[in-house]
Design an enzyme around this catalytic site. Structure first.
Site, PDB file in Angstrom:
ATOM      1  N   GLU A   1      -9.201   2.943  -7.190  1.00 21.24           N
ATOM      2  CA  GLU A   1      -8.121   3.065  -6.194  1.00 21.24           C
ATOM      3  C   GLU A   1      -8.230   1.955  -5.133  1.00 21.24           C
ATOM      4  OE1 GLU A   1      -7.294   7.078  -4.812  1.00 21.24           O
ATOM      5  OE2 GLU A   1      -6.882   6.283  -2.807  1.00 21.24           O
TER       6      GLU A   1
ATOM      7  N   GLU B   1      -5.898  16.721  -0.413  1.00 18.68           N
ATOM      8  CA  GLU B   1      -6.193  15.576   0.449  1.00 18.68           C
ATOM      9  C   GLU B   1      -4.999  15.291   1.372  1.00 18.68           C
ATOM     10  OE1 GLU B   1      -7.467  12.530  -2.310  1.00 18.68           O
ATOM     11  OE2 GLU B   1      -7.027  10.978  -0.829  1.00 18.68           O
TER      12      GLU B   1
ATOM     13  N   LYS C   1     -12.955  16.181   4.603  1.00 19.96           N
ATOM     14  CA  LYS C   1     -12.397  14.970   3.987  1.00 19.96           C
ATOM     15  C   LYS C   1     -13.028  13.765   4.663  1.00 19.96           C
ATOM     16  CE  LYS C   1      -8.234  12.228   3.332  1.00 19.96           C
ATOM     17  NZ  LYS C   1      -6.773  12.130   3.368  1.00 19.96           N
TER      18      LYS C   1
ATOM     19  N   GLU D   1       2.478   2.826   5.764  1.00 23.98           N
ATOM     20  CA  GLU D   1       2.291   4.116   6.460  1.00 23.98           C
ATOM     21  C   GLU D   1       2.683   4.079   7.937  1.00 23.98           C
ATOM     22  OE1 GLU D   1      -1.476   5.908   5.673  1.00 23.98           O
ATOM     23  OE2 GLU D   1      -0.974   7.705   6.819  1.00 23.98           O
TER      24      GLU D   1
END
Ligand SMILES: C=C(O[C@@H]1C=C(C(=O)O)C=C[C@H]1O)C(=O)O
Length: 404
Positions: A386, A250, A145, A206
């Site tokens: 995105e 992901e 990733k 987050e």
């Protein structure tokens, strides 16, 4: 050296927001807010926080804190200030009411805007990333990733009013983590006048890690979809995200790394098997709340943040290969974007968030950043879309309702 004082609790988060002035440090979460003013001393790494706080702790001094930011590349210096005065606020009733419209106080003025890289170049960068994810290079760890970001450099003649921007961000995302902390004055590329204060300001969804009462909590996010003003479309996007095999993959890589990072510190770690949805004013995300009981209740939040940062949510897997690839591919220095921002007190309690949906401000310059995780199933054009959607958190707070 003066003492760090804690003023009486403020009535509401709004009061601390209103008291923010350039040079202070502000951080708010669903648990309340903290405002640090003045500078007793500064730690330059998460490692250094415990000693720095111990050095200023005396029997007559109330629990000091360190508050500030750590860069994406944790080998570069952080700026974690032990303020002279600290004020706390409890969450206020009015904080729940999100303001989903335009910024109530747009920052007036004519902006010059430069995209680094240009949108088409970001698409090519993602294609390059996909190739690296597909190719196995003998003798090197296989990338699984990679998070690639882009930057918008906005500038104008008048200085950016950070207090106003911070207020706009807090109103739009009242459940997020809103912050404004000063950074070291020099950028590695000496882009700005060294006399200009630099501030990191943002509203991150987050939680990297929080520690309180012997418990550690992290809430990694990975897997995203833009919100829609049409409620049926918005709900469909959320359901599609929750069902998306690519986004779950992901997400799983990130949760796995966070659990692995926390496990050595915890005697019991709870990792829910399924992600849940969280939303900001502009995005849907997959989220997993990981909680653990610490072996040693004195373990500090700074130590936990150091063990976890950078997670695959903003870097990739494996960490070093992803970080080197980011340095190779991205045509700008991330600085404090995708770093960590938060605070830690002398008992180790504190909260650290991932420095995303944020910007670096210096005078009339403001650099906005947004990135996205890439796995072999990713589509380059969707990745560009995105990042555009993620940039809207800051653009709307500036009063700019345009897609860039
Ligand atoms: C990198 C960013 O966001 C991170 C990447 C995400 C993703 O790839 O889906 C989701 C949330 C964040 O962990 C950013 O906002 O700049």
């Amino acid at each position: 050296m003066s003492l760090q004082r804690v003023a009486a609790p403020a009535a509401a988060v709004g009061e601390l927001l209103a008291a923010y002035r350039p040079g202070s440090a502000f951080f708010s979460s669903a648990d309340g807010a903290v405002l640090g003013e003045g500078e007793l001393t500064v730690a330059h790494s998460l490692d250094g926080v415990a000693d720095t706080l111990a050095a200023v702790t005396t029997p007559d001094r109330v629990r000091p804190i360190a508050i500030g930011a750590v860069p994406f590349d944790a080998r570069s210096p952080a700026r974690l200030v032990v303020p002279e005065t600290v004020r706390y606020a409890v969450p206020s009733e009015g904080r729940g009411a999100a303001d989903n419209g335009q910024a109530r106080h747009p920052l007036q003025g004519q902006w010059r805007i430069r995209a680094v890289p240009e949108p088409t170049a970001h698409v090519r960068a993602v294609e390059r990333g996909l190739k690296l994810l597909a190719d196995a290079t003998p003798g090197t760890a296989q990338l699984r990733k990679l998070v690639l970001a882009r930057c918008l450099r906005l500038s104008r003649d008048e200085p950016v009013d950070v207090a106003q921007l911070l207020g706009n961000l807090a109103r739009r995302d009242p459940h997020g983590f809103t912050f404004a902390v000063d950074l070291p004055r020099h950028t590695p590329d000496h882009r700005y006048d060294a006399d200009l204060p630099r501030t990191l300001v943002g509203a991150s969804p987050e939680l990297l890690v929080a520690k309180r009462a012997g418990q550690a909590v992290a809430q990694p996010l990975a897997g995203s979809a833009p919100r829609s003003a049409d409620s049926a479309t918005d709900q469909r996007r959320a359901a599609d995200l929750l069902a998306s095999a690519k986004d779950r993959h992901e997400h799983a890589l990130t949760v796995e790394a966070v659990a692995t990072g926390l496990r050595p510190f915890c005697r019991q770690l709870r990792v829910p098997p399924e992600p849940e949805l969280v939303k900001t004013a502009t995005m849907w995300h997959l989220a997993t709340r990981v909680t653990g009981e610490l072996h040693d209740p004195a373990t500090s939040s700074a130590e936990l943040a150091r063990a976890l940062h950078p997670t695959p949510a903003i870097c990739g897997t494996p960490t070093e290969a992803a970080r080197d690839t980011i340095t190779d591919i991205e045509p700008f220095d991330r600085g404090f974007y995708a770093g960590a921002v938060g605070y830690c007190d002398a008992a180790g309690d504190g909260e650290w968030v991932v420095a995303i949906r944020c910007a670096e401000v210096a005078g009339g310059n403001i650099d906005l950043f947004a990135g996205g995780g890439i796995v072999p199933e990713s589509d380059p054009e969707s990745e560009l879309a995105e990042t555009s959607a993620k940039l809207r958190t800051l653009l709307l707070a500036l009063g700019l309702d345009q897609s860039l």
